[in-house]
Write a protein that holds these residues in place. Sequence first.
Motif, PDB file in Angstrom:
ATOM      1  N   LEU A 228       0.790  -1.180  -0.207  1.00  0.00           N
ATOM      2  CA  LEU A 228      -0.069   0.163   0.146  1.00  0.00           C
ATOM      3  C   LEU A 228       0.857   1.230   0.206  1.00  0.00           C
ATOM      4  CD1 LEU A 228      -2.552  -0.926   2.619  1.00  0.00           C
ATOM      5  CD2 LEU A 228      -2.800  -1.082   0.303  1.00  0.00           C
ATOM      6  N   ALA A 229       0.537   2.048  -1.011  1.00  0.00           N
ATOM      7  CA  ALA A 229       1.388   3.436  -1.104  1.00  0.00           C
ATOM      8  C   ALA A 229       0.812   4.404   0.158  1.00  0.00           C
ATOM      9  CB  ALA A 229       1.125   3.991  -2.136  1.00  0.00           C
ATOM     10  N   ALA A 230      -0.573   4.067   0.793  1.00  0.00           N
ATOM     11  CA  ALA A 230      -0.936   5.284   1.520  1.00  0.00           C
ATOM     12  C   ALA A 230      -2.265   4.324   2.246  1.00  0.00           C
ATOM     13  CB  ALA A 230      -1.489   6.561   0.853  1.00  0.00           C
ATOM     14  N   CYS A 231      -2.533   5.013   3.244  1.00  0.00           N
ATOM     15  CA  CYS A 231      -3.757   4.577   3.779  1.00  0.00           C
ATOM     16  C   CYS A 231      -4.734   6.070   4.148  1.00  0.00           C
ATOM     17  CB  CYS A 231      -3.825   3.845   5.138  1.00  0.00           C
ATOM     18  SG  CYS A 231      -3.312   2.188   5.131  1.00  0.00           S
ATOM     19  N   LEU A 232      -6.107   5.880   3.882  1.00  0.00           N
ATOM     20  CA  LEU A 232      -7.018   7.000   4.426  1.00  0.00           C
ATOM     21  C   LEU A 232      -7.819   6.388   5.133  1.00  0.00           C
ATOM     22  CD1 LEU A 232      -8.200   9.972   4.114  1.00  0.00           C
ATOM     23  CD2 LEU A 232      -9.544   9.072   2.354  1.00  0.00           C
ATOM     24  N   PHE A 233      -7.914   6.868   6.730  1.00  0.00           N
ATOM     25  CA  PHE A 233      -8.661   6.376   7.612  1.00  0.00           C
ATOM     26  C   PHE A 233      -9.877   7.482   7.501  1.00  0.00           C
ATOM     27  CE2 PHE A 233      -4.833   4.571   9.093  1.00  0.00           C
ATOM     28  CZ  PHE A 233      -4.998   3.155   8.818  1.00  0.00           C
ATOM     29  N   THR A 234     -11.039   6.951   7.732  1.00  0.00           N
ATOM     30  CA  THR A 234     -12.348   7.898   7.920  1.00  0.00           C
ATOM     31  C   THR A 234     -13.120   7.620   9.280  1.00  0.00           C
ATOM     32  OG1 THR A 234     -13.650   6.262   6.470  1.00  0.00           O
ATOM     33  CG2 THR A 234     -12.664   8.159   5.186  1.00  0.00           C
ATOM     34  N   SER A 235     -12.868   6.579   9.886  1.00  0.00           N
ATOM     35  CA  SER A 235     -13.500   6.093  11.160  1.00  0.00           C
ATOM     36  C   SER A 235     -12.940   6.981  12.410  1.00  0.00           C
ATOM     37  CB  SER A 235     -13.569   4.805  11.319  1.00  0.00           C
ATOM     38  OG  SER A 235     -12.402   4.224  11.777  1.00  0.00           O
ATOM     39  N   ILE A 236     -14.030   6.995  13.374  1.00  0.00           N
ATOM     40  CA  ILE A 236     -13.467   7.785  14.573  1.00  0.00           C
ATOM     41  C   ILE A 236     -12.574   6.740  15.389  1.00  0.00           C
ATOM     42  CG2 ILE A 236     -14.255   8.245  16.928  1.00  0.00           C
ATOM     43  CD1 ILE A 236     -16.890   9.245  15.648  1.00  0.00           C
ATOM     44  N   HIS A 237     -12.843   5.453  15.244  1.00  0.00           N
ATOM     45  CA  HIS A 237     -11.862   4.495  15.888  1.00  0.00           C
ATOM     46  C   HIS A 237     -10.562   4.579  15.453  1.00  0.00           C
ATOM     47  CE1 HIS A 237     -14.644   2.225  13.360  1.00  0.00           C
ATOM     48  NE2 HIS A 237     -13.590   1.523  12.938  1.00  0.00           N
ATOM     49  N   ASN A 238     -10.279   4.393  14.101  1.00  0.00           N
ATOM     50  CA  ASN A 238      -9.041   4.250  13.428  1.00  0.00           C
ATOM     51  C   ASN A 238      -8.133   5.771  13.569  1.00  0.00           C
ATOM     52  OD1 ASN A 238      -8.248   1.662  13.250  1.00  0.00           O
ATOM     53  ND2 ASN A 238      -9.571   1.580  11.275  1.00  0.00           N
TER      54      ASN A 238
ATOM     55  N   CYS B 105     -15.644  14.854  16.107  1.00  0.00           N
ATOM     56  CA  CYS B 105     -17.055  15.158  15.938  1.00  0.00           C
ATOM     57  C   CYS B 105     -17.675  15.620  14.744  1.00  0.00           C
ATOM     58  CB  CYS B 105     -17.465  16.331  17.147  1.00  0.00           C
ATOM     59  SG  CYS B 105     -19.129  16.397  17.551  1.00  0.00           S
ATOM     60  N   ALA B 106     -18.348  14.692  14.027  1.00  0.00           N
ATOM     61  CA  ALA B 106     -18.570  14.708  12.573  1.00  0.00           C
ATOM     62  C   ALA B 106     -19.739  15.812  12.219  1.00  0.00           C
ATOM     63  CB  ALA B 106     -18.913  13.303  11.992  1.00  0.00           C
ATOM     64  N   PHE B 107     -20.893  15.643  12.875  1.00  0.00           N
ATOM     65  CA  PHE B 107     -22.082  16.457  12.568  1.00  0.00           C
ATOM     66  C   PHE B 107     -22.302  16.423  11.060  1.00  0.00           C
ATOM     67  CE2 PHE B 107     -22.111  18.374  16.851  1.00  0.00           C
ATOM     68  CZ  PHE B 107     -23.534  18.530  16.995  1.00  0.00           C
ATOM     69  N   GLY B 108     -22.010  15.329  10.368  1.00  0.00           N
ATOM     70  CA  GLY B 108     -22.350  15.164   8.999  1.00  0.00           C
ATOM     71  C   GLY B 108     -21.153  15.450   8.103  1.00  0.00           C
ATOM     72  N   ARG B 109     -20.144  15.986   8.697  1.00  0.00           N
ATOM     73  CA  ARG B 109     -18.907  16.165   7.757  1.00  0.00           C
ATOM     74  C   ARG B 109     -17.862  15.009   7.827  1.00  0.00           C
ATOM     75  NH1 ARG B 109     -20.014  20.981  10.353  1.00  0.00           N
ATOM     76  NH2 ARG B 109     -20.561  22.823   9.264  1.00  0.00           N
ATOM     77  N   PRO B 110     -17.098  14.610   6.735  1.00  0.00           N
ATOM     78  CA  PRO B 110     -16.123  13.492   6.721  1.00  0.00           C
ATOM     79  C   PRO B 110     -14.940  14.184   7.283  1.00  0.00           C
ATOM     80  CG  PRO B 110     -16.060  14.691   4.456  1.00  0.00           C
ATOM     81  CD  PRO B 110     -17.395  15.362   5.176  1.00  0.00           C
ATOM     82  N   TYR B 111     -14.137  13.307   7.947  1.00  0.00           N
ATOM     83  CA  TYR B 111     -13.003  13.464   8.604  1.00  0.00           C
ATOM     84  C   TYR B 111     -12.080  12.467   8.212  1.00  0.00           C
ATOM     85  CZ  TYR B 111     -14.538  17.221  11.775  1.00  0.00           C
ATOM     86  OH  TYR B 111     -15.225  18.288  12.287  1.00  0.00           O
TER      87      TYR B 111
ATOM     88  N   ASP C 233     -17.399  18.818  -1.595  1.00  0.00           N
ATOM     89  CA  ASP C 233     -16.408  17.763  -1.905  1.00  0.00           C
ATOM     90  C   ASP C 233     -15.050  18.222  -1.566  1.00  0.00           C
ATOM     91  OD1 ASP C 233     -18.349  16.006  -2.429  1.00  0.00           O
ATOM     92  OD2 ASP C 233     -18.191  15.999  -4.631  1.00  0.00           O
ATOM     93  N   ASN C 234     -14.745  19.427  -0.960  1.00  0.00           N
ATOM     94  CA  ASN C 234     -13.370  19.972  -0.593  1.00  0.00           C
ATOM     95  C   ASN C 234     -12.501  18.903   0.098  1.00  0.00           C
ATOM     96  OD1 ASN C 234     -13.245  22.199  -2.226  1.00  0.00           O
ATOM     97  ND2 ASN C 234     -13.837  23.480  -0.224  1.00  0.00           N
ATOM     98  N   PHE C 235     -12.974  18.232   0.878  1.00  0.00           N
ATOM     99  CA  PHE C 235     -12.604  16.953   1.775  1.00  0.00           C
ATOM    100  C   PHE C 235     -11.849  16.284   0.658  1.00  0.00           C
ATOM    101  CE2 PHE C 235     -12.420  12.459   3.023  1.00  0.00           C
ATOM    102  CZ  PHE C 235     -11.548  12.844   4.182  1.00  0.00           C
ATOM    103  N   PHE C 236     -12.739  15.863  -0.509  1.00  0.00           N
ATOM    104  CA  PHE C 236     -11.824  14.588  -1.182  1.00  0.00           C
ATOM    105  C   PHE C 236     -10.771  15.364  -2.206  1.00  0.00           C
ATOM    106  CE2 PHE C 236     -15.980  13.213  -0.330  1.00  0.00           C
ATOM    107  CZ  PHE C 236     -15.875  12.100  -0.034  1.00  0.00           C
TER     108      PHE C 236
ATOM    109  N   ALA D 237     -19.343   8.065  -0.497  1.00  0.00           N
ATOM    110  CA  ALA D 237     -17.930   8.562  -0.180  1.00  0.00           C
ATOM    111  C   ALA D 237     -16.866   7.677  -1.044  1.00  0.00           C
ATOM    112  CB  ALA D 237     -17.398   8.440   1.126  1.00  0.00           C
ATOM    113  N   ALA D 238     -17.093   6.407  -1.128  1.00  0.00           N
ATOM    114  CA  ALA D 238     -16.250   5.340  -1.854  1.00  0.00           C
ATOM    115  C   ALA D 238     -16.338   6.082  -3.215  1.00  0.00           C
ATOM    116  CB  ALA D 238     -16.547   3.867  -1.862  1.00  0.00           C
ATOM    117  N   THR D 239     -17.595   6.082  -3.980  1.00  0.00           N
ATOM    118  CA  THR D 239     -17.555   6.572  -5.268  1.00  0.00           C
ATOM    119  C   THR D 239     -16.939   8.111  -5.839  1.00  0.00           C
ATOM    120  OG1 THR D 239     -19.721   5.534  -5.475  1.00  0.00           O
ATOM    121  CG2 THR D 239     -19.487   7.403  -7.081  1.00  0.00           C
ATOM    122  N   LYS D 240     -16.901   9.062  -4.497  1.00  0.00           N
ATOM    123  CA  LYS D 240     -16.157  10.063  -4.691  1.00  0.00           C
ATOM    124  C   LYS D 240     -14.955  10.005  -4.802  1.00  0.00           C
ATOM    125  CE  LYS D 240     -19.948  13.073  -3.194  1.00  0.00           C
ATOM    126  NZ  LYS D 240     -20.505  14.339  -2.229  1.00  0.00           N
TER     127      LYS D 240
END
Length: 453
Positions: A90-100, A111-117, A155-158, A183-186
């Motif tokens: 793997l060249a990189a990892c992108l984690f999106t979950s709170i736990h990882n 604290c997402a409130f609907g926004r991606p992190y 989509d500024n996150f992506f 999110a996967a599609t984006k």
Amino acid sequence: MQCGRLSAVGVGYGARAVWCGRGETAAGRGVVAWRGSMVIRRASNDITTFLNTENIRLYNGAKMPTGLFSEGEVSGRITKLRKHMDEAGLAACLFTSIHNINYFSGGFTYCAFGRPYGLLVTPEKHLTISALVDAGQPWRRSAQDNIIYTDWKRDNFFRTVVQELGVTVGAMGVEEDHLSLQAATKLRTHLTNKLIDVSEATMRIRMVKSKEEIAVIKNSAATADLGGWACAEALGVGVPEYEVALAGTQAMVRNIAKLYPDSDLMDSWVWFQSGINTDGAHNPVTTRRLQSGDILSLNCFPMPQGYYTALERTWFLNHCSDHHLKNWEANVAVHKRGLELIRPGVRCSDIACELNELLAQFGLLKYRSFGYGHSFGVLSHYYGREAELELREDIETVLEPGMVISMEPMITIPEGQPGAGGYREHDIIVINDDGPENITHFPFGPEHNIFKT
């Protein structure tokens, strides 16, 4: 100075830096420079420039300790992750979950409130990606760097992920159990990198706890015990469930603040259920008032910066009927046998199967609610789960030193039947080299938990 890139005297604790919008210069548009906690505004109020700024770096104040863990603990986790990335190509990892994100950043709980992190990790980079609504707090809690995306364009996150990934060639690890289809599609729309699931691999890394993690879990289990005693003090006929829950929550939060004064205080809670409300393990607190003879369910959940532990007990108020007592004693017997079975070298499925046999002998298997236990760590009722370390019939994981698991049998007798209600006991077991260690010290069973008021 060209902005949109890190310009700092360091990214360790106490670092100060300048942040700028992507593609701007300090002499030009869209720039705010930070020195410690002082802001120097040199930007115009040009609306077009403002709306075209996709991301910024904002190093507001000084780096904070991660809260619970040493820098060595956090760097060790990152090293394990990069070792897996190398082995998996793997060249990189992108984690999106709170736990990882929490686990591999050492303590940032978003604290997402609907926004991606996100948390982007490459062989050279370790970068949290956060929303501007949180300003500099994610950077202060991140082990290394942070970048903020703005809300002004969808989509500024992506776009920020693409920018920070740069010309990196190769597959990127993502969490398929958390990344939504949208999110996967984006991501696939914005990236050319192949996406590979790393959720199971990172779960296995988290399943075996370090000495520092176990120390935190032990402190948290003791905090849950304190919450339990505070709830017991609040009991009384006519007292609403929520008042008992509030007493336990306050006691736990105050103890966490004393133990970890540099940590964030969020998410600790108590579910305290009575009567018919005990039928589900995760039923919310209500305004129901306690009645003499009620079956009660105590659930204390201290959460020092994302690390979950629990104390769960069956109680009765003032007295317990013979039918209730029979069910309670049976479930306690299953609990005690389960505690005896947890030890290194035992398969999770074998424990579940033996306890099924015991419940069947009592005639209560048909009232069983869920698995007999689960792992601990970065976990809550809305994030995280180490699904390969659960005491269920379909889990073949073999217990080993460093794992932490609960024993928590539960049965629910439907309303209208003798002894109706939900019965559950819950202890936390640390698997050591020399055997299991029960770190829950609040007593269980009828000889201790019939509270007279």
